[in-house]
Design a protein around this motif. Structure first.
Motif, short mmCIF file in Angstrom:
data_model
loop_
_atom_site.label_atom_id
_atom_site.label_comp_id
_atom_site.label_asym_id
_atom_site.label_seq_id
_atom_site.Cartn_x
_atom_site.Cartn_y
_atom_site.Cartn_z
N GLU A 61 0.84 -1.20 0.00
CA GLU A 61 0.00 0.00 0.00
C GLU A 61 0.88 1.25 0.00
OE1 GLU A 61 -3.31 0.78 -0.27
OE2 GLU A 61 -3.39 -1.31 -0.91
N GLU A 62 1.92 1.26 0.82
CA GLU A 62 2.82 2.41 0.89
C GLU A 62 3.57 2.60 -0.42
OE1 GLU A 62 5.35 2.37 4.36
OE2 GLU A 62 3.66 1.81 5.64
N MET A 63 3.89 1.49 -1.08
CA MET A 63 4.66 1.56 -2.32
C MET A 63 3.86 2.19 -3.45
SD MET A 63 6.84 -1.97 -2.26
CE MET A 63 7.54 -1.70 -3.86
N LYS A 64 2.54 2.23 -3.32
CA LYS A 64 1.71 2.86 -4.36
C LYS A 64 2.02 4.34 -4.47
CE LYS A 64 -2.14 -0.40 -4.09
NZ LYS A 64 -3.54 -0.57 -3.73
#
Length: 95
Positions: free
Chosen positions: A40-43
């Protein structure tokens, strides 16, 4: 199986157990939930396409050479302006 072979096998098993990860060791690994959070953070990270777009946009920025040329032009215009003003003042002084 001879007693010596059994002893060797038991030593091997002890060595294997000594090198195996314990439950406490495994607690340090990422869980499925951890990996979901990371995804999710990598999005929010830039993608290759984002970087391509940025590189294209950066082509419109001035380079060091552009600034050097601009500085040279500014210096030339400033000198011409100074010379023109100096000439004008000389003409005005003569009148």
């Amino acid at each position: 199986m001879s007693e010596e072979m059994f002893r060797i096998m038991m030593e091997e098993i002890k060595d294997i157990k000594a090198n195996m990860a314990t439950k406490d060791d495994l607690k340090g690994f990422a869980t499925k939930d951890d990996i979901k959070e990371i995804r999710e953070e990598m999005k929010n990270f830039a993608t290759k396409d984002d970087i391509k777009d940025i590189r294209e946009e950066m082509k419109n920025f001035a380079t060091k050479d552009d600034i050097k040329h601009l500085d040279a032009k500014i210096d030339m215009v400033a000198k011409e302006l100074y010379d023109s003003l100096h000439t004008l003042l000389e003409v005005m002084d003569k009148k």
